[in-house]
Write an enzyme that holds these catalytic residues in place. Structure first.
Site, PDB file in Angstrom:
ATOM      1  CB  SER A 132      -0.465   0.152   0.770  1.00 18.81           C
ATOM      2  OG  SER A 132      -1.576   1.445   1.408  1.00 18.81           O
TER       3      SER A 132
ATOM      4  CE  LYS B 206      -2.056  -4.498   2.965  1.00 16.10           C
ATOM      5  NZ  LYS B 206      -1.448  -5.960   1.989  1.00 16.10           N
TER       6      LYS B 206
ATOM      7  CE1 TYR C 122      -3.866  -2.150   5.217  1.00 15.48           C
ATOM      8  CE2 TYR C 122      -2.898  -0.034   5.128  1.00 15.48           C
ATOM      9  CZ  TYR C 122      -3.850  -1.632   4.371  1.00 15.48           C
ATOM     10  OH  TYR C 122      -3.512  -1.458   2.985  1.00 15.48           O
TER      11      TYR C 122
END
Length: 324
Positions: free
Chosen positions: A117, A145, A141
């Site tokens: 991302s 990643k 989050y």
């Protein structure tokens, strides 16, 4: 190619599965259906319902089929949820993924495409974000990643895997044949606007209109999900043919930005009744500009997007929202 896709019952995973199947490749999907949808799984795909860390559930798959490439989507993806339940995100997005990747290597599968991302860049207010931009993830989050990115890069340096890491900007739209699209995501701007446009919700709230942009609203780089799926296909074809063990990172976007008000203007051109709008306060962590530089992917793969048009993105998203 024989392709194993984790999270193939999700939004991007199912669209990518369709892309590979349409091109004649063999697809096996592993998904626990916690956030995925069985109705998004293509009929032609082989499906195994399992958590990715429960490798015994699909150990026979490694024996029966020669898997050429793994495309790893399976992850929790909501920033707001990750702030409330950080441990859930670290366990699912990193710990379980690591178990799965280690098993793949053990089974001789050493070619991986990883769904990352642009959130790993953090609050970079730029109209031109390159892949070598310093990473500064700001929530659990995006930290998970980046942590998995770093693990894959380490494996690449140890010559254990060939890996392409794809950093997505704002993925939107739906398959033009209406076979797959976004089912639910409270944090997807275009999804939220389409819900109002189809009378599922009454009002769309603009979170802040006092940014230093042309119209006061944040500007984002939106990429159609089918173009993103093709980027996975092209990446997989490259490492399938390549015998060079390497790890590379590519931005996935169009390199152009649209504001929230731009999106609203185009959606209003597509619907009979203009959507109701309210202006609310800024959300913590929102940034003014986030636009990818995608020259690296375009140059290395001679890639030209097919759906680089905001109206097309919105029309497919709107048609999908009507369908569901």
């Amino acid at each position: 190619m024989n392709v194993l896709i984790t999270g193939g019952a999700g939004y991007i995973g199912s669209n990518t599965s369709l892309m590979f199947l349409d091109k004649g490749h063999n697809v096996t999907i592993v998904d626990n259906l916690v956030t995925g949808y069985k109705e998004l799984i293509p009929n032609k795909a082989n499906f195994i319902k399992s958590d990715i860390s429960n490798v015994k559930n699909f150990s026979n798959l490694f024996k029966e089929k020669k898997i050429d490439i793994v495309i790893h989507f399976a992850a929790h993806t909501k920033v707001s949820e990750s702030l409330k339940f950080p441990q859930k995100y670290y366990e699912n997005n990193y710990d379980k993924a690591k178990i799965f990747i280690d098993e793949c290597i053990k089974q001789g599968i050493k070619k991986i495409i990883f769904s990352s991302s642009a959130a790993v860049y953090g609050n970079v207010n730029k109209k031109d974000i390159y892949e070598n931009e310093k990473t500064n993830p700001t929530n659990p989050y995006s930290k998970t990643k980046l942590k998995l990115e770093n693990y894959l890069r380490q494996l690449g340096e140890e010559k254990k895997v060939s890996c392409i890491i794809l950093r997505y900007f704002n993925v939107s739209g739906a398959d033009k044949k209406m076979r797959s699209g976004l089912m639910s995501n409270s944090e997807n701007l275009i999804k939220a606007i389409c819900e109002v446009a189809t009378n599922k919700k009454e009002t769309f709230v603009i979170n802040g209109n006092d940014y230093n942009t042309k119209d006061g609203t944040p500007i984002r780089d939106f990429i159609h999900v089918s173009d993103l799926a093709e980027m996975h296909l092209i990446s997989a074809e490259k490492i399938f043919k390549d015998n060079i063990v390497s790890t590379d990172i590519y931005n996935c976007g169009y390199g152009r930005g649209y504001s929230v008000k731009d999106v609203i203007k185009v959606i209003n051109d597509l619907v009979t009744n203009k959507i109701q709008i309210e202006v609310g306060p800024r959300r913590k962590g929102d940034i003014e500009y986030s636009i990818a530089n995608v020259s690296k992917f375009k140059k290395n793969f001679n890639w030209k997007p097919k759906f680089d048009d905001l109206k097309t993105i919105l029309a497919t998203a709107l048609d999908w929202e009507k369908k569901i």
